[in-house]
Design an enzyme around this catalytic site. Structure first.
Site, PDB file in Angstrom:
ATOM      1  N   LEU A 193       0.674  -1.039  -0.245  1.00 19.94           N
ATOM      2  CA  LEU A 193       0.355  -0.294   0.009  1.00 19.94           C
ATOM      3  C   LEU A 193       0.970   1.240   0.015  1.00 19.94           C
ATOM      4  CD1 LEU A 193      -2.761  -0.925   2.556  1.00 19.94           C
ATOM      5  CD2 LEU A 193      -2.522  -1.780   0.383  1.00 19.94           C
TER       6      LEU A 193
ATOM      7  N   GLY B 179       0.398  -5.354   1.115  1.00 19.07           N
ATOM      8  CA  GLY B 179       0.019  -5.446   0.305  1.00 19.07           C
ATOM      9  C   GLY B 179       1.112  -6.018  -1.160  1.00 19.07           C
TER      10      GLY B 179
ATOM     11  N   ASN C 198       5.183  -7.740   6.673  1.00 20.15           N
ATOM     12  CA  ASN C 198       5.457  -6.822   7.319  1.00 20.15           C
ATOM     13  C   ASN C 198       5.429  -6.025   8.149  1.00 20.15           C
ATOM     14  OD1 ASN C 198       5.192  -5.640   5.158  1.00 20.15           O
ATOM     15  ND2 ASN C 198       7.196  -4.558   5.234  1.00 20.15           N
ATOM     16  N   GLU C 199       3.960  -5.576   7.932  1.00 20.25           N
ATOM     17  CA  GLU C 199       3.385  -4.621   8.833  1.00 20.25           C
ATOM     18  C   GLU C 199       3.527  -4.833  10.562  1.00 20.25           C
ATOM     19  OE1 GLU C 199       1.876  -7.253   6.534  1.00 20.25           O
ATOM     20  OE2 GLU C 199       0.360  -6.277   5.539  1.00 20.25           O
TER      21      GLU C 199
HETATM   22  C1  LIG Z   1      -7.333  -6.161  15.229  1.00 24.46           C
HETATM   23  C2  LIG Z   1      -6.968  -5.432  14.048  1.00 24.46           C
HETATM   24  C3  LIG Z   1      -6.573  -4.110  12.942  1.00 24.46           C
HETATM   25  C4  LIG Z   1      -6.790  -4.234  12.031  1.00 24.46           C
HETATM   26  C5  LIG Z   1      -6.402  -2.979  11.061  1.00 24.46           C
HETATM   27  C6  LIG Z   1      -5.549  -2.452   9.670  1.00 24.46           C
HETATM   28  C7  LIG Z   1      -4.410  -1.484   9.525  1.00 24.46           C
HETATM   29  C8  LIG Z   1      -4.051  -1.773   8.299  1.00 24.46           C
HETATM   30  C9  LIG Z   1      -3.023  -0.967   8.134  1.00 24.46           C
HETATM   31  C10 LIG Z   1      -2.390  -1.001   7.042  1.00 24.46           C
HETATM   32  C11 LIG Z   1      -1.677  -2.383   6.197  1.00 24.46           C
HETATM   33  C12 LIG Z   1      -1.026  -1.686   5.364  1.00 24.46           C
HETATM   34  C13 LIG Z   1      -0.028  -2.646   4.367  1.00 24.46           C
HETATM   35  C14 LIG Z   1       0.645  -2.657   3.270  1.00 24.46           C
HETATM   36  O1  LIG Z   1       0.636  -2.292   2.438  1.00 24.46           O
HETATM   37  S1  LIG Z   1       1.712  -0.866   4.021  1.00 24.46           S
HETATM   38  C15 LIG Z   1       2.927  -0.724   2.903  1.00 24.46           C
HETATM   39  C16 LIG Z   1       4.272  -2.177   3.117  1.00 24.46           C
HETATM   40  N1  LIG Z   1       5.767  -1.699   2.562  1.00 24.46           N
HETATM   41  C17 LIG Z   1       6.686  -1.492   2.841  1.00 24.46           C
HETATM   42  O2  LIG Z   1       7.195  -1.408   4.010  1.00 24.46           O
HETATM   43  C18 LIG Z   1       7.727  -1.912   1.780  1.00 24.46           C
HETATM   44  C19 LIG Z   1       9.110  -0.842   2.065  1.00 24.46           C
HETATM   45  N2  LIG Z   1       9.044  -0.523   0.600  1.00 24.46           N
HETATM   46  C20 LIG Z   1      10.488  -1.084   1.073  1.00 24.46           C
HETATM   47  O3  LIG Z   1      11.303  -1.642   1.323  1.00 24.46           O
HETATM   48  C21 LIG Z   1      11.660  -0.605  -0.583  1.00 24.46           C
HETATM   49  O4  LIG Z   1      10.816   0.260  -1.145  1.00 24.46           O
HETATM   50  C22 LIG Z   1      11.173  -1.828  -1.473  1.00 24.46           C
HETATM   51  C23 LIG Z   1       9.851  -2.380  -2.103  1.00 24.46           C
HETATM   52  C24 LIG Z   1      12.397  -3.330  -0.779  1.00 24.46           C
HETATM   53  C25 LIG Z   1      12.164  -1.345  -3.207  1.00 24.46           C
HETATM   54  O5  LIG Z   1      13.057  -0.915  -2.725  1.00 24.46           O
HETATM   55  P1  LIG Z   1      13.630   0.135  -3.689  1.00 24.46           P
HETATM   56  O6  LIG Z   1      13.763  -0.919  -4.650  1.00 24.46           O
HETATM   57  O7  LIG Z   1      15.103   0.130  -3.185  1.00 24.46           O
HETATM   58  O8  LIG Z   1      12.918   1.474  -3.651  1.00 24.46           O
HETATM   59  P2  LIG Z   1      13.326   2.497  -2.686  1.00 24.46           P
HETATM   60  O9  LIG Z   1      13.229   1.731  -1.137  1.00 24.46           O
HETATM   61  O10 LIG Z   1      14.574   3.419  -2.611  1.00 24.46           O
HETATM   62  O11 LIG Z   1      12.273   3.422  -2.290  1.00 24.46           O
HETATM   63  C26 LIG Z   1      11.891   4.080  -3.852  1.00 24.46           C
HETATM   64  C27 LIG Z   1      10.758   5.709  -3.131  1.00 24.46           C
HETATM   65  O12 LIG Z   1       9.366   4.836  -3.474  1.00 24.46           O
HETATM   66  C28 LIG Z   1       9.216   5.335  -1.600  1.00 24.46           C
HETATM   67  N3  LIG Z   1       7.814   4.163  -1.008  1.00 24.46           N
HETATM   68  C29 LIG Z   1       8.979   2.776  -1.731  1.00 24.46           C
HETATM   69  N4  LIG Z   1       7.767   2.024  -0.762  1.00 24.46           N
HETATM   70  C30 LIG Z   1       6.380   2.806  -0.693  1.00 24.46           C
HETATM   71  C31 LIG Z   1       5.466   1.998   0.021  1.00 24.46           C
HETATM   72  N5  LIG Z   1       4.850   1.507   0.569  1.00 24.46           N
HETATM   73  N6  LIG Z   1       4.328   3.619   0.153  1.00 24.46           N
HETATM   74  C32 LIG Z   1       4.556   4.926  -0.552  1.00 24.46           C
HETATM   75  N7  LIG Z   1       6.000   4.674  -1.180  1.00 24.46           N
HETATM   76  C33 LIG Z   1       6.792   3.998  -1.045  1.00 24.46           C
HETATM   77  C34 LIG Z   1      10.331   5.556  -0.989  1.00 24.46           C
HETATM   78  O13 LIG Z   1      10.424   5.854  -0.188  1.00 24.46           O
HETATM   79  C35 LIG Z   1      11.159   5.889  -2.081  1.00 24.46           C
HETATM   80  O14 LIG Z   1      10.954   7.656  -1.781  1.00 24.46           O
HETATM   81  P3  LIG Z   1      11.826   8.705  -2.824  1.00 24.46           P
HETATM   82  O15 LIG Z   1      12.410   8.527  -3.986  1.00 24.46           O
HETATM   83  O16 LIG Z   1      10.152   9.443  -2.325  1.00 24.46           O
HETATM   84  O17 LIG Z   1      12.572   8.941  -1.700  1.00 24.46           O
END
Ligand SMILES: CCCCCCCC/C=C\C=C\CC(=O)SCCNC(=O)CCNC(=O)[C@H](O)C(C)(C)COP(=O)(O)OP(=O)(O)OC[C@H]1O[C@@H](n2cnc3c(N)ncnc32)[C@H](O)[C@@H]1OP(=O)(O)O
Length: 289
Positions: A94, A139, A161-162
């Site tokens: 997400l 996601g 990994n939430e």
């Molecule tokens: C009791 C019951 C309660 C129930 C409640 C429900 C509540 C649930 C709520 C939410 C659930 C959420 C689920 C999700 O999906 S949360 C998102 C989780 N994602 C991650 O943790 C991944 C994060 N990203 C990474 O680890 C890396 O970016 C990777 C995918 C491995 C790619 O690496 P790489 O190619 O090196 O790219 P960068 O890390 O350099 O990223 C490039 C730019 O993109 C931005 N970025 C990365 N991921 C996200 C993201 N998920 N959302 C927004 N932006 C993201 C990153 O900041 C870099 O930005 P910039 O270029 O501006 O610096």
């Protein structure tokens, strides 16, 4: 829906054992973050996620995914393959920016679109497969596990990994994970926020196959979808439904409650703070590279 049909020839001559084929690109005029193509020979649709840099799932991308799935079903495609245009990320899950300091109406639409996309994909009548050609955290893993088959390229990561971000994977994220991973492995991994390497994911059953290239991954997905060629599609769809109806009904009946729980959790100051720190860490890492 207004679907533009363009015919685009794609030469598969570089891929061994494949006869020349064509793909039709079906795309809505507003499609910005997805490419959707149907192979005329196999009747299989491919949905390519294309929202650089990391295909993070925002409201618009989720809406386009829903449109593509609907197009695949309306056009009676033999199956749907989901993959990414990136060489290193399937989807980063997400879009955290949708949940960090969000606007009230937008974040509600965002979560509602995610619920709908998941229910439509998880319950889709046609065979679905994920060609995971990059990292698939949170996601990303949700989309992969909603499909019936998963093949992944080596040296990437996948998982829920939430907890590491200070959020909680909702029950419906977990239910699809539990279809493919033993309960004990799932509980340990999800509470730890563990991201499995490709090899580990294969070992626990989170992915079905591992191949070296995207082309091979697509071919594996086609093979999986092709395995239903002698099966009556109606009987297949009803049988699939029997396996998946419980989770679908559970979310359908609890949609509003699920939305309120989501909003209640992400709006907590401690959760907003943790998300802010996590985002900052991602940005710092990105600048260093
Ligand atoms: C009791 C019951 C309660 C129930 C409640 C429900 C509540 C649930 C709520 C939410 C659930 C959420 C689920 C999700 O999906 S949360 C998102 C989780 N994602 C991650 O943790 C991944 C994060 N990203 C990474 O680890 C890396 O970016 C990777 C995918 C491995 C790619 O690496 P790489 O190619 O090196 O790219 P960068 O890390 O350099 O990223 C490039 C730019 O993109 C931005 N970025 C990365 N991921 C996200 C993201 N998920 N959302 C927004 N932006 C993201 C990153 O900041 C870099 O930005 P910039 O270029 O501006 O610096």
């Amino acid at each position: 829906m207004n679907i533009i049909r363009t015919v685009r020839s794609v030469a598969f001559s570089s891929i061994p054992n494949r006869t020349l084929s064509t793909t039709r690109s079906l795309s809505t005029p507003s499609a910005q973050y997805t490419a959707f193509e149907v192979n005329d020979k196999t009747g299989i649709a491919t949905l390519t996620l294309n929202r650089p840099p990391v295909n993070s799932l925002n409201l618009e991308l989720l809406t386009e995914m829903r449109n593509c799935l609907k197009d695949a079903e309306t056009n009676k495609c033999k199956g749907l393959i989901i993959t990414s245009s990136s060489n290193s990320v399937f989807t980063a899950g997400l879009d955290l920016l949708e949940m960090y300091q969000p606007q009230d109406e937008r974040v509600k639409s965002f979560w509602t679109a995610l619920q709908s996309m998941w229910m439509e994909l998880y319950g889709s009548k046609i065979p679905t497969a994920a060609a995971i050609n990059g990292h698939a955290p949170a996601g990303g893993c949700l989309i992969a596990t909603a499909c019936e088959y998963r093949v992944m390229l080596p040296n990437f990561t996948i998982g829920l990994n939430e907890t590491l971000i200070g959020i909680v994977a909702p029950k419906w994220f977990v239910s699809a994970f539990l279809n493919v991973v033993p309960r004990r492995v799932a509980e340990q991994a999800i509470t730890q926020g563990k991201l499995f390497t490709t090899a580990e994911a294969h070992n626990v059953g989170l992915v079905d196959d591992v191949v070296n290239t995207k082309e091979e991954a697509i071919a594996k997905c086609e093979q999986f979808i092709g395995s239903f060629k002698n099966v009556n599609p109606y009987a297949r769809a009803l049988t699939k439904q029997q396996f998946r109806i419980k989770e679908l009904q559970e979310l359908e009946q609890q949609r509003e409650k699920d939305l309120q729980i989501f909003l209640g959790l992400i709006m907590q100051p401690s959760v907003q703070k943790a998300m802010g720190i996590y985002l900052e860490g991602l940005k710092k890492k990105s600048k260093k590279q």
